[in-house]
Design a protein around this motif. Structure first.
Motif, PDB file in Angstrom:
ATOM      1  N   GLU A  53       3.642  -5.909 -14.854  1.00 19.94           N
ATOM      2  CA  GLU A  53       2.425  -5.987 -15.667  1.00 19.94           C
ATOM      3  C   GLU A  53       1.201  -5.514 -14.873  1.00 19.94           C
ATOM      4  O   GLU A  53       0.371  -4.751 -15.372  1.00 19.94           O
ATOM      5  CB  GLU A  53       2.216  -7.438 -16.137  1.00 19.94           C
ATOM      6  CG  GLU A  53       1.165  -7.569 -17.212  1.00 19.94           C
ATOM      7  CD  GLU A  53       0.752  -9.012 -17.471  1.00 19.94           C
ATOM      8  OE1 GLU A  53       1.201  -9.914 -16.738  1.00 19.94           O
ATOM      9  OE2 GLU A  53      -0.050  -9.227 -18.395  1.00 19.94           O
ATOM     10  N   LYS A  54       1.144  -5.945 -13.612  1.00 17.54           N
ATOM     11  CA  LYS A  54       0.027  -5.523 -12.765  1.00 17.54           C
ATOM     12  C   LYS A  54       0.089  -4.021 -12.480  1.00 17.54           C
ATOM     13  O   LYS A  54      -0.924  -3.337 -12.473  1.00 17.54           O
ATOM     14  CB  LYS A  54       0.050  -6.295 -11.446  1.00 17.54           C
ATOM     15  CG  LYS A  54      -0.247  -7.767 -11.619  1.00 17.54           C
ATOM     16  CD  LYS A  54      -0.166  -8.497 -10.311  1.00 17.54           C
ATOM     17  CE  LYS A  54      -0.401  -9.978 -10.537  1.00 17.54           C
ATOM     18  NZ  LYS A  54      -0.380 -10.737  -9.294  1.00 17.54           N
TER      19      LYS A  54
ATOM     20  N   PHE B  15       1.401  -1.805 -14.370  1.00 18.58           N
ATOM     21  CA  PHE B  15       1.044  -1.078 -15.592  1.00 18.58           C
ATOM     22  C   PHE B  15      -0.468  -1.083 -15.808  1.00 18.58           C
ATOM     23  O   PHE B  15      -1.059  -0.065 -16.168  1.00 18.58           O
ATOM     24  CB  PHE B  15       1.769  -1.682 -16.807  1.00 18.58           C
ATOM     25  CG  PHE B  15       1.385  -1.030 -18.111  1.00 18.58           C
ATOM     26  CD1 PHE B  15       1.589   0.330 -18.318  1.00 18.58           C
ATOM     27  CD2 PHE B  15       0.813  -1.771 -19.136  1.00 18.58           C
ATOM     28  CE1 PHE B  15       1.229   0.938 -19.517  1.00 18.58           C
ATOM     29  CE2 PHE B  15       0.451  -1.178 -20.341  1.00 18.58           C
ATOM     30  CZ  PHE B  15       0.654   0.180 -20.532  1.00 18.58           C
ATOM     31  N   LEU B  16      -1.078  -2.227 -15.526  1.00 14.60           N
ATOM     32  CA  LEU B  16      -2.543  -2.302 -15.647  1.00 14.60           C
ATOM     33  C   LEU B  16      -3.200  -1.240 -14.764  1.00 14.60           C
ATOM     34  O   LEU B  16      -4.069  -0.490 -15.201  1.00 14.60           O
ATOM     35  CB  LEU B  16      -3.058  -3.690 -15.244  1.00 14.60           C
ATOM     36  CG  LEU B  16      -4.587  -3.841 -15.246  1.00 14.60           C
ATOM     37  CD1 LEU B  16      -5.112  -4.120 -16.638  1.00 14.60           C
ATOM     38  CD2 LEU B  16      -5.044  -4.938 -14.304  1.00 14.60           C
TER      39      LEU B  16
ATOM     40  N   ALA C 142      -1.744   1.430 -13.445  1.00 13.59           N
ATOM     41  CA  ALA C 142      -1.342   2.777 -13.887  1.00 13.59           C
ATOM     42  C   ALA C 142      -2.203   3.228 -15.063  1.00 13.59           C
ATOM     43  O   ALA C 142      -2.616   4.384 -15.140  1.00 13.59           O
ATOM     44  CB  ALA C 142       0.136   2.786 -14.264  1.00 13.59           C
ATOM     45  N   SER C 143      -2.506   2.300 -15.964  1.00 13.89           N
ATOM     46  CA  SER C 143      -3.290   2.668 -17.143  1.00 13.89           C
ATOM     47  C   SER C 143      -4.740   2.982 -16.773  1.00 13.89           C
ATOM     48  O   SER C 143      -5.507   3.439 -17.600  1.00 13.89           O
ATOM     49  CB  SER C 143      -3.237   1.557 -18.194  1.00 13.89           C
ATOM     50  OG  SER C 143      -4.065   0.480 -17.804  1.00 13.89           O
ATOM     51  N   ARG C 144      -5.083   2.716 -15.494  1.00 18.33           N
ATOM     52  CA  ARG C 144      -6.414   3.111 -15.021  1.00 18.33           C
ATOM     53  C   ARG C 144      -6.314   4.360 -14.150  1.00 18.33           C
ATOM     54  O   ARG C 144      -7.250   4.706 -13.416  1.00 18.33           O
ATOM     55  CB  ARG C 144      -7.065   1.960 -14.221  1.00 18.33           C
ATOM     56  CG  ARG C 144      -7.060   0.629 -14.940  1.00 18.33           C
ATOM     57  CD  ARG C 144      -8.018   0.610 -16.128  1.00 18.33           C
ATOM     58  NE  ARG C 144      -7.505  -0.089 -17.293  1.00 18.33           N
ATOM     59  CZ  ARG C 144      -7.705  -1.364 -17.586  1.00 18.33           C
ATOM     60  NH1 ARG C 144      -8.395  -2.115 -16.786  1.00 18.33           N
ATOM     61  NH2 ARG C 144      -7.213  -1.895 -18.682  1.00 18.33           N
TER      62      ARG C 144
ATOM     63  N   LEU D 203      -3.856   4.975 -11.642  1.00 14.81           N
ATOM     64  CA  LEU D 203      -3.305   4.853 -10.298  1.00 14.81           C
ATOM     65  C   LEU D 203      -1.805   5.130 -10.277  1.00 14.81           C
ATOM     66  O   LEU D 203      -1.041   4.513 -11.022  1.00 14.81           O
ATOM     67  CB  LEU D 203      -3.553   3.448  -9.733  1.00 14.81           C
ATOM     68  CG  LEU D 203      -4.915   3.251  -9.061  1.00 14.81           C
ATOM     69  CD1 LEU D 203      -6.011   3.159 -10.090  1.00 14.81           C
ATOM     70  CD2 LEU D 203      -4.895   2.023  -8.183  1.00 14.81           C
TER      71      LEU D 203
ATOM     72  N   LEU E  98      -2.295  -1.069  -3.151  1.00 16.13           N
ATOM     73  CA  LEU E  98      -3.505  -1.827  -3.468  1.00 16.13           C
ATOM     74  C   LEU E  98      -3.178  -3.309  -3.669  1.00 16.13           C
ATOM     75  O   LEU E  98      -3.876  -4.192  -3.171  1.00 16.13           O
ATOM     76  CB  LEU E  98      -4.119  -1.239  -4.738  1.00 16.13           C
ATOM     77  CG  LEU E  98      -5.585  -1.514  -5.028  1.00 16.13           C
ATOM     78  CD1 LEU E  98      -6.456  -1.022  -3.889  1.00 16.13           C
ATOM     79  CD2 LEU E  98      -6.003  -0.834  -6.330  1.00 16.13           C
ATOM     80  N   LEU E  99      -2.079  -3.573  -4.370  1.00 15.41           N
ATOM     81  CA  LEU E  99      -1.687  -4.967  -4.601  1.00 15.41           C
ATOM     82  C   LEU E  99      -1.314  -5.644  -3.283  1.00 15.41           C
ATOM     83  O   LEU E  99      -1.650  -6.807  -3.050  1.00 15.41           O
ATOM     84  CB  LEU E  99      -0.508  -5.038  -5.581  1.00 15.41           C
ATOM     85  CG  LEU E  99      -0.829  -4.663  -7.027  1.00 15.41           C
ATOM     86  CD1 LEU E  99       0.441  -4.636  -7.866  1.00 15.41           C
ATOM     87  CD2 LEU E  99      -1.839  -5.630  -7.641  1.00 15.41           C
TER      88      LEU E  99
END
Lengths: 449, 248
Positions: free
Chosen positions: A397-398, A400-401, A403-405, A407, A415-416
């Protein structure tokens, strides 16, 4: 001209080898006897019955003493390509690479070291390698050496006590604040990356010092065992921070004993980053023996393919109002195994002691493993001990969040991860933390590639 | 600009979306309505290419006349698609500026920072939140404000807002609406997934799309949104749709 190895003990360990090491170093009798006694203890000590499997260590196959690092790997060209590639990828300058690889001394930094050295001498700070300290400061060494970690403490402490070589000696006089971190990095010492380093740090009353060791670039050694011993004495009101960034190549067993004693109002901080090695077992401890003494342990462990990071901390509260904090961050991927193993001991004298333990684990895939073995022993009713643990799988989920920006997956993972380790990495000197981030990024790419 | 044809999708072995064909045009505003579980959020995530959503073979999604059906999410985002999350997960230790440095590789860090600060103050986001881990310990309203801020930072060609107005108090809703209005460029396309009229009052939809059980149940003009959200509800709307559809 680079120093050429002048002495190399034969493989395997015997009383003769121990005598030979001591003789080569021209040591006083007390140190020779200490080694011999330690060797006797080592012979009788079994391997630990708990923790990672150490049965593959071939004690007879190890060279126990090399006088010069040059010998470790005769030239840059002989280093495994994987190590060279990592150096290139994380952008370590050429001269530094050679030094880190143990191929040659880092001539450029000699100048830097000299100026730091002059300032330290003016303050009365003693900073030299351990062999020099035995020769030049026998009284200080005799008084402290092996008193916090006696040879019989554990198998690898006894081995180190018998065959130790290299490592650092630091003495900070009463009231002296050492502003710059003391970096083993700057110390041009052929035994800098020795397998059996022995480090002794003494911070006298009201003084402070930050000692850093290691580097983020992988340290290659053909020998498979690193068993260091580190003793730190923090006197009343003094403060010591000891930062380690460990990135041994993936054939090394890294079995290190680190212990500190903090007296009244003293503060001892361990900052420990373990990235490399095949197996690491390391549980730095603080004996809080004086009122209001504080112990801190901040750690990051990264276990990749075929790696076991078994790390943690031990805090012994032995006086009133002592406090401690343990913050452990572990990452495991590609079947790596990261464990937190820790102990908080609240003794009978430790009135109103407080301790907080936080262990966070991040896993990249379901092949990887993360374990937590927290032990808490409380001998009083008024102790305040907190323990928190969390395990997270790096969430789709993180990703995808992010990626949808815009990255890419590697960027998102990096980054995580840097976010996850941030509470610890922000405590590491900047040049190390930048390299650390770069290195972790590189480790991620290796996984994808 | 965005064409969806015969989109059918499963997650695991559950069929979530069936044969959806829709078209979104430059500069227009769409309301995507439907009861809970009707597939609205999944459709939005599918448009962005969430990896666990598996399309049927005849599904076709194209953006500005090129197929993006199998394109990685981050590449879709770079083409100009944006999705605001209904409840974005906390990203401890990941600051908004760290994220934006990756998301906007060609913009200078200093420009990113000053734009973010301007937007934050206009949205009434406290400065300290900018340096904290994204969404870590944020309130519902703060999350939605940050999603709005990120929309403005990224300047996408089409934005899918998934319940941007849910869990947000009236003042914050107004802030968000006027902010969107101020920074929306004429050619930008907006799609609102919503259960309320609040944002739709500021952005009166050109078209309303009603989903039910993973299908497009009905489409209509902006007034349809009002009818459904204010008066009729989905059941009524679905019934009329079924009646109309039967003869075909």
């Amino acid at each position: 001209m680079p120093e050429v190895s002048t002495h190399k003990a034969a493989r395997g360990l015997s009383e003769e080898t121990v005598r030979e090491i001591s003789a080569t170093k021209n040591e006083p009798e007390w140190m020779r006897n200490f080694r011999l006694k330690s060797y006797e203890i080592f012979r009788k000590k079994p391997l630990p019955s708990w923790g990672p499997d150490l049965s593959e260590i071939q004690f007879d196959d190890i060279t126990y003493y090399l006088k010069a690092t040059k010998d470790r790997s005769a030239s840059w060209d002989e280093l495994p390509s994987e190590i060279k590639e990592t150096y290139d990828r994380i952008g370590v300058p050429e001269a530094e690479k050679r030094s880190l690889a143990g191929v040659s001394a880092q001539y450029e930094s000699e100048v830097v070291y000299e100026s730091i050295d002059r300032e330290l001498r003016r303050q009365g700070v003693l900073f030299c390698d351990m062999d020099t300290a035995v020769r030049d400061y026998p009284d200080l060494v005799k008084r402290y050496f092996g008193t916090l970690i006696p040879p019989h403490d554990n198998t690898f402490a006894s081995l180190n006590s018998a065959v130790w070589s290299g490592g650092s000696f630091v003495y900070v006089p009463r009231g002296v604040q050492v502003e710059l971190p003391l970096q083993a990095y700057f110390r041009i010492n052929s035994e800098r990356f020795g397998q059996f380093e022995r480090t002794l740090i003494i911070a006298d009353e009201g003084s402070s010092v930050h000692y850093t060791e290691g580097c983020t670039a992988p340290i290659y050694s053909t020998d498979s065992l690193h068993a260091a011993v580190v003793e730190v004495f923090v006197a009343k009101g003094a403060r010591v921070r000891y930062t380690t960034v460990q990135n041994w190549s993936n054939n090394i067993y890294n079995l290190v004993t680190k212990r500190a004693r903090a007296e009244e109002d003293a503060v001892m901080e361990w900052v420990d980053c373990n990235i490399g090695s095949k197996v690491t077992m390391k549980y730095p401890s603080v004996y809080l023996t004086g009122k209001r003494a504080h112990g801190d342990m901040l750690s990051i462990a990264f276990a990749g393919k075929g790696q076991t990071q078994d790390a943690g901390a031990k805090m012994f509260h032995l006086a009133p109002h002592t406090t401690s904090r343990i913050l452990s961050k572990s990452l495991s991927k590609d079947g790596g195994h990261a464990s937190y193993r820790g102990l908080v001991h609240i003794g009978e004298q430790a009135k109103s002691a407080r301790s907080s333990v936080t262990c966070d684990a991040m896993m990249f895939d379901s092949d990887s493993r993360s374990d937590t073995y927290p032990a808490i022993r409380i001998h009083r009713g008024d102790a305040n001990v907190e323990h928190e643990a969390s395990v997270e799988k790096i969430g789709e989920e993180k990703l995808f969040l992010l990626a949808s920006r815009g990255l890419a997956r590697e960027d998102a993972e990096a980054l995580l991860v840097s976010g996850f380790i941030e509470p610890v990495s922000k405590e590491i000197p900047l040049e190390y933390s930048i390299e650390l981030t770069r290195l972790i990024r590189y480790e991620m790419e290796k996984k994808i590639g | 600009m965005l064409e969806i044809r015969h989109l059918s999708a499963t997650i695991g072995d559950r069929k979530i979306l069936s044969d959806i064909t829709l078209s979104f045009e430059t500069g227009k505003t769409y309301a995507l309505l439907g009861p809970n579980g009707s597939g609205k959020s999944t459709l939005a995530a599918a448009i962005l290419g969430r990896p666990d959503i598996v399309f049927s073979e005849n599904t076709e999604i194209s953006f500005e006349n090129s197929s993006i059906t199998t394109l990685d999410t981050h590449k879709r985002a770079r083409l100009g698609l944006f999705l605001s999350f209904q409840s974005p997960p906390a990203l401890p230790g990941v600051s908004v500026s760290a994220l934006l440095r990756h998301a906007l590789p060609t913009e200078k860090a200093i420009d990113i920072r000053s734009r973010a600060q301007t937007y934050a103050s206009e949205l009434d986001i406290s400065k300290s939140l900018l340096s904290r881990g994204l969404y870590d310990g944020f309130s519902g309203g703060e999350r939605k404000k940050f999603e709005t801020l990120l929309w403005a930072m990224l300047r996408p060609k089409i934005a899918l807002f998934d319940e941007l107005d849910t869990g947000v108090d009236v003042d914050a809703q107004k802030k968000i609406a006027s902010f969107l209005k101020k920074y929306r460029e004429p050619e930008q396309c907006f799609v609102f997934i919503t259960h309320s009229l609040s944002l739709l009052e500021t952005f009166f939809p050109d078209e309303t799309i009603v989903l039910g059980e993973g299908r497009v149940m009905k489409t209509g003009n902006g007034a349809l949104s009002k009818t459904i959200l204010q008066e009729e509800g989905f059941e009524e709307s679905a019934r009329t749709n079924t009646l109309q559809a039967t003869p075909r």
